[in-house]
Design an enzyme around this catalytic site. Structure first.
Site, PDB file in Angstrom:
ATOM      1  N   PRO A 125       6.460  42.298  10.492  1.00  0.00           N
ATOM      2  CG  PRO A 125       5.741  40.435   9.261  1.00  0.00           C
ATOM      3  CD  PRO A 125       5.622  41.092  10.603  1.00  0.00           C
ATOM      4  CB  CYS A 334      -2.575  38.413  17.404  1.00  0.00           C
ATOM      5  SG  CYS A 334      -0.880  38.188  17.959  1.00  0.00           S
TER       6      CYS A 334
HETATM    7  C1  LIG Z   1       2.528  41.879  16.642  1.00  0.00           C
HETATM    8  S1  LIG Z   1       4.093  42.122  15.908  1.00  0.00           S
HETATM    9  C2  LIG Z   1       3.723  43.362  14.729  1.00  0.00           C
HETATM   10  C3  LIG Z   1       3.135  42.827  13.443  1.00  0.00           C
HETATM   11  C4  LIG Z   1       3.030  43.903  12.377  1.00  0.00           C
HETATM   12  N1  LIG Z   1       2.284  45.049  12.857  1.00  0.00           N
HETATM   13  C5  LIG Z   1       2.399  43.388  11.104  1.00  0.00           C
HETATM   14  O1  LIG Z   1       1.186  43.501  10.942  1.00  0.00           O
HETATM   15  O2  LIG Z   1       3.129  42.867  10.253  1.00  0.00           O
HETATM   16  C6  LIG Z   1       4.894  43.030  17.166  1.00  0.00           C
HETATM   17  C7  LIG Z   1       6.226  43.640  16.754  1.00  0.00           C
HETATM   18  O3  LIG Z   1       6.613  44.499  17.812  1.00  0.00           O
HETATM   19  C8  LIG Z   1       8.012  44.537  17.841  1.00  0.00           C
HETATM   20  N2  LIG Z   1       8.405  45.081  19.155  1.00  0.00           N
HETATM   21  C9  LIG Z   1       8.392  44.489  20.361  1.00  0.00           C
HETATM   22  N3  LIG Z   1       8.803  45.351  21.320  1.00  0.00           N
HETATM   23  C10 LIG Z   1       9.080  46.518  20.683  1.00  0.00           C
HETATM   24  C11 LIG Z   1       9.557  47.789  21.102  1.00  0.00           C
HETATM   25  N4  LIG Z   1       9.838  48.033  22.393  1.00  0.00           N
HETATM   26  N5  LIG Z   1       9.718  48.747  20.186  1.00  0.00           N
HETATM   27  C12 LIG Z   1       9.454  48.528  18.871  1.00  0.00           C
HETATM   28  N6  LIG Z   1       9.010  47.344  18.407  1.00  0.00           N
HETATM   29  C13 LIG Z   1       8.820  46.354  19.298  1.00  0.00           C
HETATM   30  C14 LIG Z   1       8.436  43.117  17.575  1.00  0.00           C
HETATM   31  O4  LIG Z   1       9.753  43.086  17.052  1.00  0.00           O
HETATM   32  C15 LIG Z   1       7.379  42.673  16.550  1.00  0.00           C
HETATM   33  O5  LIG Z   1       7.887  42.815  15.258  1.00  0.00           O
END
Ligand SMILES: C[S@@+](CC[C@H](N)C(=O)[O-])C[C@H]1O[C@@H](n2cnc3c(N)ncnc32)[C@H](O)[C@@H]1O
Length: 423
Positions: A125, A334
């Site tokens: 987010p 994480c």
């Molecule tokens: C660990 S969370 C990121 C948290 C964010 N970096 C933060 O600190 O607020 C991983 C994110 O990767 C996104 N995600 C998963 N697969 C993806 C893809 N193929 N391309 C882009 N985003 C992706 C998910 O929607 C999710 O929001």
């Protein structure tokens, strides 16, 4: 919601939250039935009947009948909580955004500088995105992408709340983050072999003018295609089908949820030119085995954990192409699963000889895991080599630091002259 019989207004009650969990036969459910959860603390005789997560004691505002009659309102005023942190929901909105310690450390480890162009590849987010923008004093450009439309809206909302203007957001699949230049892909695969890559990939002294930049882009594109073709082909077979199956299972369990667009305007990106970012953060989607408390856990198997690793490598390959020589990549998760952490570092260092582990500031977490591990199916997963462990940060949730489980690795990017091993 459940409440024991005979609860009257003003009673002292124990409060638990229901946790969705796998049922013995199949599917998911809430393991709480009426009458099994409200009988007090650990010493009480019914304690072991509770399947909920105990969160503290409180005093009822209504009788049981009143609680079930009221359509909204406060049923229990909490008097003793198992943790003392007050809720910050809607408190100082736009002024503060709560983050856990390893996430804060991640943005600092990237060390973004004013005026730079930074890519946050899995940004929603937007906690780290906004942290990065703040460290850059809102000068430069932070490109924040996520594959989910609604989550991109979350990034936009947070950036607006915090008054940050250097963040641009796009909907983009990070597995396709390198844009394709028409006609080049064919040329890459037909003209280039492993042995002639030295000639095409010399860009250590990249000129910065636009024209020369494009030629270096083309050289990198050759590299990109060779790397991507081989790695994507290898991973495609094992990953894609299972992701779809999991997605269906999720939809069956939770309904379509937020898959539908919420209606805000989100720009789609077709990807970015190789070598076009000074620094890249890949805060990868992962098994999240470091998160706590974790109310909704999904089952992981050795195979699903390995699939996470494959997915992360494919994203990392994209990051390697997009970062400029002399730039920086920070990789974080994480999870405490070494297959998604130390094994990713091993893959990165063994595949790209121009990458090296960089020291991180601040260094709060512990050392990484050295050695290897043979998994039950005979696959040997290689982790760090001696000397590398102090260059990464592994946050162990059982340590006295009391953080979530987390992992951070920082890579310096060299000249990309001899980029790919093991192909
Ligand atoms: C660990 S969370 C990121 C948290 C964010 N970096 C933060 O600190 O607020 C991983 C994110 O990767 C996104 N995600 C998963 N697969 C993806 C893809 N193929 N391309 C882009 N985003 C992706 C998910 O929607 C999710 O929001």
């Amino acid at each position: 919601m459940a409440c024991s019989a005979h609860v009257e207004e003003g009673d002292t009650v124990a409060v638990s939250v229901a946790i969705e969990q796998p049922l013995p036969d199949s599917g998911w459910g809430i393991g709480i039935t009426r009458g099994t959860i409200l009988q007090g603390l650990q010493r009480d005789p019914y304690h072991f009947e509770r399947n909920g997560l105990y969160i503290g004691q409180g005093r009822t505002v209504f009788s049981r009948a009143g609680i079930f009659r009221a359509s909204k309102g406060i049923a229990v005023n909490m008097t003793d909580r198992v943790f003392s942190l007050p809720s910050f929901h809607d408190v100082l909105e736009g002024e503060i955004f709560l983050q856990n310690l390893p996430s804060i450390a991640t943005a600092h480890a990237l060390d973004p500088q004013k005026g730079e162009r930074i890519l946050d590849m899995c940004a929603a987010p937007g906690g780290k995105t906004t942290g990065i923008a703040i460290l850059m004093k809102d000068e430069g450009e932070v490109v924040a992408v996520d594959r989910s439309h609604n989550k991109v809206l979350d990034i936009q909302k947070l950036a607006a709340e915090l008054g940050l203007t250097c963040i641009t957001t796009y909907k983009l699949d990070a597995l396709k983050a390198v844009c394709k230049i028409d006609g080049l892909s064919d040329m890459a695969t037909s003209n280039c072999s492993k042995n002639n890559m030295d000639m095409t990939l010399k860009n250590s002294d990249l000129p910065r003018s636009h024209e020369n930049r494009v030629s270096s882009v083309m050289a990198e594109e050759l590299n990109a295609n060779i790397t991507a073709v081989s790695i994507e082909k290898a991973n495609e077979r094992t990953y894609v089908g299972k992701a779809d199956i999991r997605k269906n299972e999720r939809i069956m369990r939770n309904g379509p949820g937020r898959n539908q667009s919420q209606g805000g305007r989100v720009e789609k990106s077709k990807g970015f030119l190789p070598n076009s970012f000074d620094r890249i953060l890949l805060d990868a989607p992962c098994s999240a085995l470091g998160l706590r408390p974790r109310l909704f856990a999904r089952e992981e198997t050795i195979e699903s954990l390995r699939n996470h690793g494959n997915y992360q490598r494919r994203m990392f390959d994209q990051a390697v192409q997009l970062v400029r020589p002399g730039g920086v990549i920070v990789y974080s998760t994480c999870t405490i699963n070494p297959g998604e952490n130390e094994a990713l570092v091993r893959y990165a260092l063994d595949t790209y000889s121009f990458l090296s582990l960089a020291p991180q500031h601040p260094r709060i977490g512990g050392p990484g895991l050295v050695g290897c591990c043979e998994l039950p199916d005979g696959y040997v997963e290689e982790w760090l080599r001696p000397g590398e462990e102090e260059l990464v940060q592994r946050f162990d949730p059982s340590s006295s630091l009391d953080t979530i489980g987390f992992f951070i690795a920082k890579f310096n990017v060299g000249s990309k002259t001899c980029p790919i091993q093991n192909l």
